[in-house]
Design a protein around this motif. Structure first.
Motif, PDB file in Angstrom:
ATOM      1  N   LYS A 164       0.832  -1.209   0.000  1.00 46.33           N
ATOM      2  CA  LYS A 164       0.000   0.000   0.000  1.00 46.33           C
ATOM      3  C   LYS A 164       0.865   1.257   0.000  1.00 46.33           C
ATOM      4  O   LYS A 164       0.536   2.252  -0.664  1.00 46.33           O
ATOM      5  CB  LYS A 164      -0.929  -0.006   1.214  1.00 46.33           C
ATOM      6  CG  LYS A 164      -2.024  -1.063   1.156  1.00 46.33           C
ATOM      7  CD  LYS A 164      -2.902  -0.999   2.397  1.00 46.33           C
ATOM      8  CE  LYS A 164      -4.013  -2.043   2.331  1.00 46.33           C
ATOM      9  NZ  LYS A 164      -4.863  -2.024   3.554  1.00 46.33           N
ATOM     10  N   ILE A 165       1.954   1.228   0.759  1.00 46.56           N
ATOM     11  CA  ILE A 165       2.839   2.394   0.801  1.00 46.56           C
ATOM     12  C   ILE A 165       3.535   2.581  -0.551  1.00 46.56           C
ATOM     13  O   ILE A 165       3.684   3.711  -1.042  1.00 46.56           O
ATOM     14  CB  ILE A 165       3.883   2.246   1.924  1.00 46.56           C
ATOM     15  CG1 ILE A 165       3.184   2.170   3.290  1.00 46.56           C
ATOM     16  CG2 ILE A 165       4.869   3.405   1.905  1.00 46.56           C
ATOM     17  CD1 ILE A 165       4.121   1.887   4.446  1.00 46.56           C
ATOM     18  N   GLU A 166       3.939   1.465  -1.158  1.00 46.74           N
ATOM     19  CA  GLU A 166       4.623   1.552  -2.455  1.00 46.74           C
ATOM     20  C   GLU A 166       3.734   2.191  -3.517  1.00 46.74           C
ATOM     21  O   GLU A 166       4.226   2.882  -4.412  1.00 46.74           O
ATOM     22  CB  GLU A 166       5.057   0.153  -2.911  1.00 46.74           C
ATOM     23  CG  GLU A 166       6.268  -0.395  -2.169  1.00 46.74           C
ATOM     24  CD  GLU A 166       6.709  -1.728  -2.708  1.00 46.74           C
ATOM     25  OE1 GLU A 166       5.862  -2.646  -2.755  1.00 46.74           O
ATOM     26  OE2 GLU A 166       7.875  -1.861  -3.100  1.00 46.74           O
ATOM     27  N   LEU A 182       6.873   4.231   6.446  1.00 49.16           N
ATOM     28  CA  LEU A 182       7.917   3.236   6.183  1.00 49.16           C
ATOM     29  C   LEU A 182       8.753   2.970   7.430  1.00 49.16           C
ATOM     30  O   LEU A 182       9.105   1.819   7.722  1.00 49.16           O
ATOM     31  CB  LEU A 182       8.814   3.711   5.039  1.00 49.16           C
ATOM     32  CG  LEU A 182       8.218   3.594   3.627  1.00 49.16           C
ATOM     33  CD1 LEU A 182       9.060   4.366   2.628  1.00 49.16           C
ATOM     34  CD2 LEU A 182       8.087   2.135   3.209  1.00 49.16           C
ATOM     35  N   TYR A 183       9.055   4.019   8.193  1.00 51.66           N
ATOM     36  CA  TYR A 183       9.827   3.815   9.422  1.00 51.66           C
ATOM     37  C   TYR A 183       8.995   3.079  10.476  1.00 51.66           C
ATOM     38  O   TYR A 183       9.530   2.264  11.244  1.00 51.66           O
ATOM     39  CB  TYR A 183      10.331   5.152   9.961  1.00 51.66           C
ATOM     40  CG  TYR A 183      11.692   5.527   9.420  1.00 51.66           C
ATOM     41  CD1 TYR A 183      12.852   4.996   9.957  1.00 51.66           C
ATOM     42  CD2 TYR A 183      11.815   6.392   8.341  1.00 51.66           C
ATOM     43  CE1 TYR A 183      14.100   5.317   9.457  1.00 51.66           C
ATOM     44  CE2 TYR A 183      13.057   6.728   7.816  1.00 51.66           C
ATOM     45  CZ  TYR A 183      14.196   6.182   8.384  1.00 51.66           C
ATOM     46  OH  TYR A 183      15.418   6.498   7.881  1.00 51.66           O
ATOM     47  N   THR A 242      13.296  -4.001   0.788  1.00 49.95           N
ATOM     48  CA  THR A 242      12.341  -3.193   0.030  1.00 49.95           C
ATOM     49  C   THR A 242      12.042  -1.886   0.745  1.00 49.95           C
ATOM     50  O   THR A 242      11.900  -0.829   0.104  1.00 49.95           O
ATOM     51  CB  THR A 242      11.038  -3.977  -0.192  1.00 49.95           C
ATOM     52  OG1 THR A 242      11.334  -5.231  -0.827  1.00 49.95           O
ATOM     53  CG2 THR A 242      10.071  -3.201  -1.072  1.00 49.95           C
ATOM     54  N   ILE A 243      11.926  -1.934   2.068  1.00 53.36           N
ATOM     55  CA  ILE A 243      11.686  -0.711   2.838  1.00 53.36           C
ATOM     56  C   ILE A 243      12.854   0.259   2.667  1.00 53.36           C
ATOM     57  O   ILE A 243      12.651   1.471   2.464  1.00 53.36           O
ATOM     58  CB  ILE A 243      11.480  -1.048   4.328  1.00 53.36           C
ATOM     59  CG1 ILE A 243      10.138  -1.769   4.532  1.00 53.36           C
ATOM     60  CG2 ILE A 243      11.537   0.216   5.180  1.00 53.36           C
ATOM     61  CD1 ILE A 243       9.919  -2.260   5.947  1.00 53.36           C
ATOM     62  N   THR A 245      14.913   0.454   0.161  1.00 53.93           N
ATOM     63  CA  THR A 245      14.844   1.004  -1.197  1.00 53.93           C
ATOM     64  C   THR A 245      13.745   2.058  -1.302  1.00 53.93           C
ATOM     65  O   THR A 245      13.931   3.119  -1.916  1.00 53.93           O
ATOM     66  CB  THR A 245      14.588  -0.123  -2.212  1.00 53.93           C
ATOM     67  OG1 THR A 245      15.624  -1.106  -2.111  1.00 53.93           O
ATOM     68  CG2 THR A 245      14.543   0.428  -3.628  1.00 53.93           C
ATOM     69  N   ALA A 246      12.586   1.760  -0.701  1.00 50.16           N
ATOM     70  CA  ALA A 246      11.463   2.706  -0.761  1.00 50.16           C
ATOM     71  C   ALA A 246      11.808   4.012  -0.060  1.00 50.16           C
ATOM     72  O   ALA A 246      11.429   5.100  -0.533  1.00 50.16           O
ATOM     73  CB  ALA A 246      10.226   2.078  -0.130  1.00 50.16           C
ATOM     74  N   ILE A 247      12.531   3.940   1.047  1.00 46.80           N
ATOM     75  CA  ILE A 247      12.939   5.160   1.745  1.00 46.80           C
ATOM     76  C   ILE A 247      13.858   5.988   0.863  1.00 46.80           C
ATOM     77  O   ILE A 247      13.729   7.218   0.767  1.00 46.80           O
ATOM     78  CB  ILE A 247      13.614   4.811   3.083  1.00 46.80           C
ATOM     79  CG1 ILE A 247      12.586   4.245   4.071  1.00 46.80           C
ATOM     80  CG2 ILE A 247      14.294   6.041   3.685  1.00 46.80           C
ATOM     81  CD1 ILE A 247      13.190   3.754   5.371  1.00 46.80           C
ATOM     82  N   GLN A 248      14.812   5.322   0.199  1.00 44.61           N
ATOM     83  CA  GLN A 248      15.716   6.034  -0.697  1.00 44.61           C
ATOM     84  C   GLN A 248      14.964   6.675  -1.860  1.00 44.61           C
ATOM     85  O   GLN A 248      15.258   7.816  -2.254  1.00 44.61           O
ATOM     86  CB  GLN A 248      16.789   5.068  -1.231  1.00 44.61           C
ATOM     87  CG  GLN A 248      17.775   4.586  -0.183  1.00 44.61           C
ATOM     88  CD  GLN A 248      18.540   5.730   0.466  1.00 44.61           C
ATOM     89  OE1 GLN A 248      18.942   6.675  -0.209  1.00 44.61           O
ATOM     90  NE2 GLN A 248      18.740   5.645   1.772  1.00 44.61           N
ATOM     91  N   VAL A 249      13.983   5.952  -2.411  1.00 41.20           N
ATOM     92  CA  VAL A 249      13.181   6.506  -3.504  1.00 41.20           C
ATOM     93  C   VAL A 249      12.398   7.724  -3.024  1.00 41.20           C
ATOM     94  O   VAL A 249      12.318   8.748  -3.722  1.00 41.20           O
ATOM     95  CB  VAL A 249      12.229   5.437  -4.072  1.00 41.20           C
ATOM     96  CG1 VAL A 249      11.238   6.057  -5.055  1.00 41.20           C
ATOM     97  CG2 VAL A 249      13.017   4.328  -4.759  1.00 41.20           C
TER      98      VAL A 249
END
Length: 322
Positions: A164-166, A182-183, A242-243, A245-249
């Motif tokens: 859902k966050i992605e 995400l955190y 994945t988390i 990576t998502a934080i970096q994005v």
């Protein structure tokens, strides 16, 4: 609080027995007693210690609670600590189950933040007398398998929340909320990992190599539990990656959005700088400025400034800065 106390012989249930009769049944051949407690009080554990001859250090750990998942040997008996995890309103609730296992007894004591009991485990075990003949070791496996199976719904909840966050990562204005969520999700994954990792290490001692004597005939079952824990651990590692990576994005999206704002500000600043430059030039009031005496000087100055501004605006817009 006592949930139940049952004696089994040759894989079949004999009867529900009072605590006072435990010592009598454990002395019978091919017989073991399975006791379940919930939020056991010190006096209840003391009574069980007397009936089963439990090691005082194991009883002390069970009384204190909040133990790390582990398996400890005390002579020919085992003390096992496993953590339960449940989903409640999107949060991860952690509980604890302490198990004492000997040649002729199994004592489980659950406490903490867990609501699911193990009556279903007992019912399934009683429907398989050929497995109950393996004794307390099979009961230990059945309880551990039930606990580990309850990890999978929590894992599914974490994966669903991440998906859902992605879906919102590239939504404008959601970057700050996404990073916060995400955190929070990373914290939940860490809680689950602290439950799974030490338990996986402990269960590895119950199959292959040197294993406790009572577990010799049930090694393949504990290997199955270990495989489930390994799968969960691998999935948790995937979620954590994945988390990250998502934080970096998300951080990159924030930087890109800030860059776009900076470009807009720079473009407008350039346009207004041209106006300021022309206005400053014609506002110097030098004595010899022919255009000041020309009747079309003022309209010409305005036209030049407007024309240059429109030209810059068009170029900035074409470049994507506006």
């Amino acid at each position: 609080m006592l949930i139940n106390c049952v004696a089994y012989q040759d894989g079949k249930k004999l009867a529900d027995i009072p605590v006072e009769d435990i010592s009598e049944y454990v002395e019978k051949p091919e017989t073991f007693v399975w006791v379940a407690l919930r939020d056991a009080q010190p006096e209840e554990l003391a009574e069980m210690q007397e009936e089963f001859g439990l090691h005082e250090l194991a009883v002390e750990d069970a009384s204190r609670g909040h133990q790390r998942p582990k398996i400890e040997e005390y002579g020919d008996s085992l003390f096992v600590v496993v953590k339960t995890i449940e989903c409640r309103g999107g949060e991860v609730a952690v509980g604890e189950v302490d198990m004492f296992v000997g040649q002729n007894y199994v004592l489980s004591s659950r406490h903490g933040d867990n609501q699911q009991g193990f009556l279903g485990v007992r019912a399934r075990a009683e429907k398989e007398p050929h497995m109950l003949r393996l004794g307390p070791a099979f009961v230990l496996y059945a309880l551990m398998d039930a606990v580990v199976d309850r990890y999978f719904p929590v894992l599914d909840m974490l994966e669903t929340e991440l998906e859902k966050i992605e879906e919102l990562i590239f939504t404008q204005g959601q970057q700050r909320d996404n990073i916060q969520r995400l955190y929070e999700l990373k914290g939940k994954v860490t809680v689950v990992r602290h439950v799974v990792a030490p338990l996986m290490e402990a269960v590895g001692r119950l199959h292959g190599g040197r294993v406790p004597s009572m577990c010799q005939d049930t090694q393949e079952y504990f290997r199955d539990v270990h495989d489930h824990l390994h799968r969960i651990s691998a999935s948790l590692d995937g979620i954590r990656d994945t988390i990250a990576t998502a934080i970096q994005v998300n951080l990159s999206m924030v930087a890109i959005e800030e860059s776009e704002v900076n470009k807009r500000l720079a473009a407008w600043a350039a346009i207004f700088a041209i106006v300021t430059a022309f206005a400053g030039l014609w506002g110097m009031n030098f004595k010899y400025m022919p255009e000041l005496d020309w009747k079309f000087g003022y309209p010409m100055a305005i036209a030049i400034m407007v024309g240059v501004c429109l030209y810059l605006h068009r170029r900035f817009k074409k470049a994507g800065w506006l």
